[in-house]
Design a protein around this motif. Structure first.
Motif, short mmCIF file in Angstrom:
data_model
loop_
_atom_site.label_atom_id
_atom_site.label_comp_id
_atom_site.label_asym_id
_atom_site.label_seq_id
_atom_site.Cartn_x
_atom_site.Cartn_y
_atom_site.Cartn_z
N PHE A 55 0.83 -1.21 0.00
CA PHE A 55 0.00 0.00 0.00
C PHE A 55 0.87 1.26 0.00
O PHE A 55 0.59 2.22 -0.72
N TYR A 56 1.94 1.22 0.81
CA TYR A 56 2.87 2.35 0.83
C TYR A 56 3.56 2.52 -0.51
O TYR A 56 3.83 3.66 -0.95
N LEU A 57 3.82 1.43 -1.21
CA LEU A 57 4.48 1.51 -2.52
C LEU A 57 3.58 2.19 -3.54
O LEU A 57 4.04 3.00 -4.35
N ILE A 58 2.28 1.85 -3.48
CA ILE A 58 1.34 2.51 -4.40
C ILE A 58 1.31 4.01 -4.14
O ILE A 58 1.29 4.83 -5.08
N GLN A 59 1.29 4.39 -2.90
CA GLN A 59 1.29 5.82 -2.55
C GLN A 59 2.56 6.51 -3.07
O GLN A 59 2.50 7.63 -3.60
N LYS A 60 3.70 5.84 -2.92
CA LYS A 60 4.95 6.43 -3.39
C LYS A 60 4.94 6.59 -4.91
O LYS A 60 5.43 7.60 -5.44
N ILE A 61 4.36 5.59 -5.63
CA ILE A 61 4.29 5.69 -7.10
C ILE A 61 3.39 6.86 -7.51
O ILE A 61 3.72 7.64 -8.42
N ALA A 62 2.27 7.00 -6.82
CA ALA A 62 1.34 8.09 -7.14
C ALA A 62 2.00 9.44 -6.89
O ALA A 62 1.89 10.37 -7.71
N VAL A 63 2.69 9.56 -5.78
CA VAL A 63 3.37 10.82 -5.47
C VAL A 63 4.45 11.10 -6.50
O VAL A 63 4.65 12.25 -6.94
N GLY A 64 5.13 10.06 -6.96
CA GLY A 64 6.16 10.24 -7.97
C GLY A 64 5.58 10.73 -9.29
O GLY A 64 6.17 11.60 -9.96
N LEU A 65 4.44 10.17 -9.69
CA LEU A 65 3.79 10.61 -10.94
C LEU A 65 3.33 12.06 -10.84
O LEU A 65 3.42 12.83 -11.82
N ILE A 66 2.83 12.43 -9.67
CA ILE A 66 2.40 13.82 -9.50
C ILE A 66 3.60 14.75 -9.59
O ILE A 66 3.51 15.87 -10.13
N THR A 67 4.73 14.31 -9.11
CA THR A 67 5.93 15.15 -9.13
C THR A 67 6.39 15.44 -10.56
O THR A 67 6.83 16.55 -10.88
N ILE A 68 6.20 14.46 -11.48
CA ILE A 68 6.69 14.65 -12.87
C ILE A 68 5.53 14.97 -13.82
O ILE A 68 5.60 14.65 -15.02
N TRP A 69 4.48 15.60 -13.30
CA TRP A 69 3.32 15.89 -14.16
C TRP A 69 3.66 16.74 -15.37
O TRP A 69 3.07 16.55 -16.45
N PRO A 70 4.59 17.71 -15.32
CA PRO A 70 4.89 18.45 -16.56
C PRO A 70 5.44 17.55 -17.66
O PRO A 70 5.08 17.71 -18.85
N LEU A 71 6.27 16.62 -17.30
CA LEU A 71 6.83 15.72 -18.29
C LEU A 71 5.75 14.82 -18.88
O LEU A 71 5.73 14.59 -20.11
N ILE A 72 4.84 14.36 -18.03
CA ILE A 72 3.74 13.53 -18.52
C ILE A 72 2.84 14.33 -19.46
O ILE A 72 2.38 13.83 -20.51
N LEU A 73 2.58 15.60 -19.14
CA LEU A 73 1.74 16.46 -19.98
C LEU A 73 2.37 16.68 -21.35
O LEU A 73 1.70 16.60 -22.39
N ILE A 74 3.72 16.90 -21.36
CA ILE A 74 4.41 17.11 -22.64
C ILE A 74 4.38 15.86 -23.48
O ILE A 74 4.11 15.90 -24.70
N LEU A 75 4.63 14.72 -22.89
CA LEU A 75 4.60 13.46 -23.63
C LEU A 75 3.21 13.17 -24.16
O LEU A 75 3.04 12.67 -25.29
N GLY A 76 2.18 13.49 -23.37
CA GLY A 76 0.80 13.29 -23.83
C GLY A 76 0.48 14.17 -25.04
O GLY A 76 -0.19 13.73 -25.99
N ALA A 77 0.95 15.43 -24.99
CA ALA A 77 0.69 16.34 -26.12
C ALA A 77 1.39 15.84 -27.38
O ALA A 77 0.80 15.89 -28.49
N ILE A 78 2.63 15.37 -27.24
CA ILE A 78 3.35 14.86 -28.41
C ILE A 78 2.66 13.64 -28.99
O ILE A 78 2.49 13.50 -30.22
N PHE A 79 2.22 12.74 -28.12
CA PHE A 79 1.52 11.54 -28.59
C PHE A 79 0.22 11.90 -29.31
O PHE A 79 -0.09 11.34 -30.37
#
Length: 306
Positions: free
Chosen positions: A263-287
């Motif tokens: 459960f703690y691992l899932i939380q850490k993954i979610a927090v990590g994804l939130i931290t790199i949201w600009p990169l995810i947004l850019i990759l989504g736009a390119i795709f």
């Protein structure tokens, strides 16, 4: 009749001769026994005596006496306590006592599922340094000798320091005279330095004199004692191997911890994804751009069917 008289005379002479021989042998035996007694007494006195270096006194001479004893005893701890008490009774003191055991081997044997036995093979020894009044040195060495099983070595030194004492007295007079001469000089920086150096030299000389006087008054004895054979110590302990096996793995506890950690691992993954949201947004736009471009290609670009 005459023949009988002669025979009687010869018999009397023979009896007198035999009696004289017996008496002489008895006298010789008594003398020899007396000589042996004196010799045995002298041997006992020699064996019980201490080296003359320990008790030596010479008129107009001063000695610094030291001794070094190396011997084996039945029990090092008991011998140490006895020697320390003897030194104190003689008016001396112990300056160093380093008692320790050298462990030769150490093995653990399990006797049950809960208990075990720790077996140690060791040899105990002690290195001591004691000081006693010099006039008691011989007495101390005799008492120490009574504790031995085997004497490895014994060294006694008597250093003649008579000349050193005379020289120290002359040096003290010279330093005193130098101080008087310095006192007659005019006051300046050089005089202060000379006076300071002379006082320092005088202090060192006094310290050396005190040290020599102390070493003459008290003798130093270095003592090394050990036990001739190994000792064995049996120590009851807990069977640690069985305890380790008992608590090595607990399924319910470990499963619960694994669920919580997941459960703690899932939380850490979610927090990590939130931290790199600009990169995810850019990759989504390119795709999205590439996908839209693929569906809007002109029909002329397509290869005609045959």
């Amino acid at each position: 009749m005459k023949t009988t008289y002669i025979k009687l005379s010869l018999s009397a002479v023979l009896l007198l001769g035999i009696y004289s021989c017996k008496k002489g042998e008895s006298a010789v035996s008594s003398t020899e026994r007396a000589d042996y007694t004196v010799a045995d007494s002298a041997a006992v006195t020699t064996s019980d005596s201490v080296s003359s270096a320990a008790t030596m006194k010479v008129k107009d001479k001063q000695f610094i006496k030291t001794a070094d004893v190396n011997m084996e005893v039945k029990d090092v701890y008991e011998a140490t306590i006895s020697i320390e008490k003897t030194v104190q009774d003689l008016g001396g003191f112990v300056t160093n006592s380093n008692l320790h055991s050298n462990v030769i081997s150490e093995d653990t044997y399990n006797t049950s599922s809960e208990n075990a036995m720790l077996v140690k093979k060791y040899q105990t020894e002690n290195t001591m340094q004691v000081r006693v009044p010099t006039e008691k040195l011989g007495e101390l060495l005799t008492l120490i000798n009574d504790k031995k099983l085997f004497l490895n070595s014994r060294t006694i030194n008597a250093e003649d320091v008579t000349a050193n004492i005379k020289y120290a007295e002359m040096e003290s007079k010279r330093i005193k005279k130098t101080g008087e001469n310095i006192g007659q000089l005019k006051a300046n920086k050089d005089k202060v330095k000379l006076d300071n150096d002379n006082m320092a030299e005088g202090n060192l000389q006094q310290l050396a004199n005190m040290d020599t006087t102390d070493n003459i008054k008290y003798s130093t004895i270095d003592i090394f004692i050990k036990e001739p054979k190994l000792r064995i110590a049996e120590i009851a302990i807990t069977n640690t191997r069985n305890i380790d096996n008992k608590y090595k793995f607990n399924f319910i506890y470990d499963a619960k911890n694994a669920f919580v950690e997941g459960f703690y691992l899932i939380q850490k993954i979610a927090v990590g994804l939130i931290t790199i949201w600009p990169l995810i947004l850019i990759l989504g736009a390119i795709f999205y751009f590439l996908r839209k471009r693929k569906f809007t290609k002109p029909e002329s670009a397509k290869i005609p069917e045959q």
